[in-house]
Design a protein around this motif. Structure first.
Motif, short mmCIF file in Angstrom:
data_model
loop_
_atom_site.label_atom_id
_atom_site.label_comp_id
_atom_site.label_asym_id
_atom_site.label_seq_id
_atom_site.Cartn_x
_atom_site.Cartn_y
_atom_site.Cartn_z
N ALA A 45 1.19 -0.96 0.13
CA ALA A 45 -0.10 0.22 0.09
C ALA A 45 1.02 1.53 0.02
O ALA A 45 0.69 2.37 -0.36
N ALA A 46 1.94 1.06 0.82
CA ALA A 46 2.78 2.63 0.36
C ALA A 46 4.42 2.40 -0.61
O ALA A 46 4.59 3.62 -0.82
N GLY A 47 3.82 1.61 -1.34
CA GLY A 47 4.73 2.09 -2.74
C GLY A 47 5.57 0.41 -2.76
O GLY A 47 5.23 -0.78 -3.09
N PHE A 48 6.51 0.37 -3.21
CA PHE A 48 7.55 -0.55 -3.74
C PHE A 48 8.13 -1.36 -2.04
O PHE A 48 9.59 -0.46 -1.85
N GLU A 49 8.53 -2.31 -1.89
CA GLU A 49 9.80 -2.52 -0.55
C GLU A 49 10.71 -3.26 -1.90
O GLU A 49 10.68 -4.35 -2.53
N VAL A 50 12.80 -3.08 -1.67
CA VAL A 50 13.31 -3.89 -2.27
C VAL A 50 14.55 -4.94 -1.68
O VAL A 50 14.14 -3.65 -0.72
N MET A 51 14.04 -5.57 -1.61
CA MET A 51 14.48 -6.22 -1.01
C MET A 51 16.70 -6.95 -1.70
O MET A 51 16.08 -8.32 -2.56
N LEU A 52 17.12 -6.05 -1.79
CA LEU A 52 18.76 -6.89 -2.10
C LEU A 52 19.14 -7.20 -1.26
O LEU A 52 19.76 -7.37 -0.50
N LEU A 53 19.72 -8.43 -2.56
CA LEU A 53 20.76 -9.66 -2.18
C LEU A 53 21.96 -9.38 -2.23
O LEU A 53 22.07 -9.42 -2.96
N ALA A 76 20.83 -9.80 2.99
CA ALA A 76 19.79 -8.43 2.41
C ALA A 76 19.60 -7.24 2.88
O ALA A 76 20.36 -7.18 3.89
N GLU A 77 19.65 -6.72 2.51
CA GLU A 77 19.40 -5.10 2.62
C GLU A 77 18.08 -4.35 2.07
O GLU A 77 17.82 -5.17 0.30
N THR A 78 17.08 -3.65 2.62
CA THR A 78 15.64 -3.53 2.37
C THR A 78 15.66 -2.32 2.30
O THR A 78 16.05 -1.82 2.78
N ARG A 79 15.36 -1.66 0.87
CA ARG A 79 14.41 -0.42 0.67
C ARG A 79 13.79 -0.09 0.12
O ARG A 79 12.61 -1.29 -0.11
N ARG A 80 12.68 0.96 -0.16
CA ARG A 80 11.52 1.73 -0.60
C ARG A 80 11.51 2.37 -1.81
O ARG A 80 12.86 3.35 -1.90
N ALA A 81 11.08 2.46 -2.44
CA ALA A 81 10.67 3.73 -3.70
C ALA A 81 9.34 2.94 -3.94
O ALA A 81 8.28 2.50 -3.74
N ASP A 82 8.92 4.46 -4.43
CA ASP A 82 7.61 5.06 -4.70
C ASP A 82 6.92 4.47 -5.82
O ASP A 82 5.80 4.47 -6.55
N CYS A 83 7.89 4.02 -6.75
CA CYS A 83 7.39 2.97 -8.35
C CYS A 83 8.02 2.38 -8.38
O CYS A 83 8.82 1.34 -7.82
N ALA A 140 10.06 1.55 -11.49
CA ALA A 140 11.43 2.15 -11.85
C ALA A 140 12.12 2.99 -11.55
O ALA A 140 13.25 2.28 -11.32
N ALA A 141 12.01 3.43 -10.06
CA ALA A 141 12.94 3.23 -8.78
C ALA A 141 12.78 2.00 -8.07
O ALA A 141 14.16 2.35 -8.08
N ALA A 142 12.64 1.38 -7.93
CA ALA A 142 12.69 0.12 -7.73
C ALA A 142 13.64 -1.01 -8.75
O ALA A 142 14.56 -0.81 -7.69
N LEU A 143 13.44 -0.67 -9.98
CA LEU A 143 14.71 -0.82 -10.69
C LEU A 143 15.67 -0.42 -10.42
O LEU A 143 17.04 -1.22 -10.72
N ALA A 144 15.93 0.41 -10.33
CA ALA A 144 16.58 1.61 -10.46
C ALA A 144 17.62 1.34 -9.77
O ALA A 144 19.23 1.60 -9.46
N LEU A 145 16.94 0.77 -8.67
CA LEU A 145 17.76 0.74 -7.25
C LEU A 145 18.34 -0.48 -7.34
O LEU A 145 19.57 -0.88 -7.06
N VAL A 146 18.36 -1.83 -7.35
CA VAL A 146 18.69 -2.91 -8.22
C VAL A 146 20.24 -2.48 -9.28
O VAL A 146 20.96 -2.97 -9.07
N ALA A 147 19.54 -1.88 -9.97
CA ALA A 147 20.16 -1.75 -11.25
C ALA A 147 21.95 -0.55 -10.52
O ALA A 147 22.70 -1.13 -10.81
N THR A 148 21.51 0.06 -9.57
CA THR A 148 21.84 0.89 -9.22
C THR A 148 23.62 -0.07 -8.66
O THR A 148 24.64 0.03 -7.91
#
Length: 86
Positions: A47-55, A60-67, A69-77
């Motif tokens: 409900a708040a956006g996207f949770e990204v669990m980077l392995l 693992a590290e968990t981050r948040r993204a609002d869309c 595209a931003a979640a995928l950018a976190l992974v690519a970065t």
């Protein structure tokens, strides 16, 4: 390999796999030439956006993204930063 998902472009270096309508697995080659792709992250929409669990090898590290595209950018970065740190 998907070029986009519901209008969101997928970075070339990532494979994007829908697990459900709100969860995805992101794979790619963290180490070029290593052979089979690694699971790099899981993304879940809530409900708040996207949770990204980077392995990252053992943790693992968990981050948040609002869309998505931003979640995928976190992974690519994260992948690019990991490669440049070696």
């Amino acid at each position: 390999m998907l070029m986009s998902y519901e209008g969101t472009p997928i970075p070339d270096e990532l494979d994007f796999v829908a697990l459900t309508d709100r969860t995805w697995r992101v794979c790619g080659n963290r180490f070029p030439g290593s052979g089979s792709p690694d699971t790099l992250a899981y993304i879940e929409q809530d409900a708040a956006g996207f949770e990204v669990m980077l392995l990252r090898g053992g943790h693992a590290e968990t981050r948040r993204a609002d869309c998505l595209a931003a979640a995928l950018a976190l992974v690519a970065t994260d992948v690019r930063d990991g490669l440049s740190a070696e």
